[in-house]
Design an enzyme around this catalytic site. Structure first.
Site, PDB file in Angstrom:
ATOM      1  CG  HIS A 169      -1.718  -1.091   1.628  1.00 53.00           C
ATOM      2  ND1 HIS A 169      -2.660  -1.443   0.715  1.00 53.00           N
ATOM      3  CD2 HIS A 169      -1.854  -2.152   2.411  1.00 53.00           C
ATOM      4  CE1 HIS A 169      -3.580  -2.384   1.148  1.00 53.00           C
ATOM      5  NE2 HIS A 169      -2.594  -3.035   2.345  1.00 53.00           N
TER       6      HIS A 169
HETATM    7  C1  BDR Z   1      -2.723   1.298   5.283  1.00 55.14           C
HETATM    8  O1  BDR Z   1      -3.076   0.721   6.674  1.00 55.14           O
HETATM    9  C2  BDR Z   1      -2.092   0.593   7.402  1.00 55.14           C
HETATM   10  O2  BDR Z   1      -2.037  -0.626   7.919  1.00 55.14           O
HETATM   11  C3  BDR Z   1      -0.810   0.275   6.288  1.00 55.14           C
HETATM   12  O3  BDR Z   1       0.231   1.019   6.591  1.00 55.14           O
HETATM   13  C4  BDR Z   1      -1.406   1.342   5.090  1.00 55.14           C
HETATM   14  O4  BDR Z   1      -0.893   2.664   5.328  1.00 55.14           O
HETATM   15  C5  BDR Z   1      -3.437   0.153   4.455  1.00 55.14           C
HETATM   16  O5  BDR Z   1      -4.863   0.202   4.782  1.00 55.14           O
END
Ligand code: BDR
Ligand code: CA
Length: 313
Positions: free
Chosen positions: A237
């Protein structure tokens, strides 16, 4: 040379995003600001400092909000490990936070050449800075946030993504700041899956401390993904959000109107895009924003590993 501030909650994928940014030649990372999210903010600050040390980089870190604007903190150590870095036990850094993240953001954005802002955690720091100085976020050279799930299921609630869910009120205010925000939602980050096979292929024979860290830190979230979601691999992500923010690879972007739900119910934290067909702005709900909908995942994975394994400035 772009000056960039990374606002983050490290977090395994935040750590990978930081390594990616540090290995990028055409930017200067002006600062890292930390926020409560995947882990409590104090731990997130330590994690940012540890990753900087791992990469041999000298970037100031400013610690930010310890809790969301109005609600109790939400963490994700069940995914990222108790230490937030996949229980890798990277050596502690002797460096410390240089001060308060919200004050830093206010000063940096009010300065003559404001940085690009990339937020890959809950948006509490940005919302507080905007609250103190209305209009502040419009001064950023660009503003990109990882968050939301437009046409796909959420990961923190049925339709809500973690960063927007963890501080929905902050996400709502940041969108409302009308700062031409570009959103990188789960729709596009879920296209970039780092499987065990891809990891092995790219890091085979790599003995560097960074390669070792990538292998070890991703093992914990990969185990969670396989046990709880039944798939092999984790989504990159935050690294993808950084790459898109910096224009490192082409993406399809959609323009539309949307807002973040803050009611506290089942849809809390949901990014709702108003997709009703209309030509009249007065019919639309929310604010105008752009969101990324498609990337070439293989191209990104190639770029990511070439950069993170290629050395640090
Ligand atoms: C986002 O949530 C976090 O757990 C990850 O680091 C990312 O920024 C994804 O939904
Ligand atoms: Ca994050």
């Amino acid at each position: 040379m772009k000056r960039v501030v990374l606002d983050m909650d490290p977090g395994v994928d935040d750590a990978l995003a930081l390594l990616y940014a540090l290995a990028t030649p055409d930017i200067e990372i002006a600062a890292i600001t930390t926020v409560s999210g995947n882990v409590p903010v104090r731990l997130g600050t330590q994690n940012a400092l540890k990753v900087l040390e791992l990469a041999g980089a000298d970037v100031p870190v400013y610690e930010g909000a310890a809790a969301p604007l109005t609600r109790e903190p939400v963490h994700a150590t069940h995914i990222h490990g108790d230490d937030g870095l996949g229980d890798t036990k990277l050596p502690a850094s002797v460096a410390m936070s240089q001060g308060d993240a919200v004050s830093y953001l206010q000063d940096a954005l009010n300065a003559p050449s404001a940085p690009h802002l990339v937020a890959i955690g809950p948006l509490t720091n940005l919302a507080l800075a905007e609250f103190n100085h209305p209009g502040l976020l419009t001064k950023a050279s660009s503003l990109t946030v990882m968050g939301g799930a437009v046409h796909v299921a959420g990961n923190a609630a049925p339709r809500s993504e973690f960063n927007f869910f963890a501080d929905a009120e902050a996400a709502h205010s940041v969108l409302r700041a009308r700062a031409q925000v570009r959103v990188v939602p789960l729709d596009v980050t879920r296209q970039v899956l780092l499987t065990a096979e891809v990891l092995q292929r790219h890091t085979k024979g790599e003995a560097s401390a960074v390669a070792q860290f990538i292998r070890e830190s991703t093992a914990t979230p990969m185990l969670f993904a396989s046990e709880c979601h039944g798939h092999d691999g984790i989504y990159l992500h935050d690294p993808l959000a950084v790459a898109l923010a910096l224009g490192h690879l082409p993406a399809e972007w959609q323009r539309g109107w949307g807002d973040v739900e803050t009611t506290g119910g089942l849809a809390h934290g949901q990014l709702v895009m108003d997709e009703r067909p209309t030509r009249c702005d007065r019919d639309r709900i929310g604010v105008e924003l752009e969101w990324a909908s498609r990337v070439n995942a293989d191209a990104f994975l190639e770029l990511f590993f070439r950069r993170v394994l290629g050395g640090y400035r």
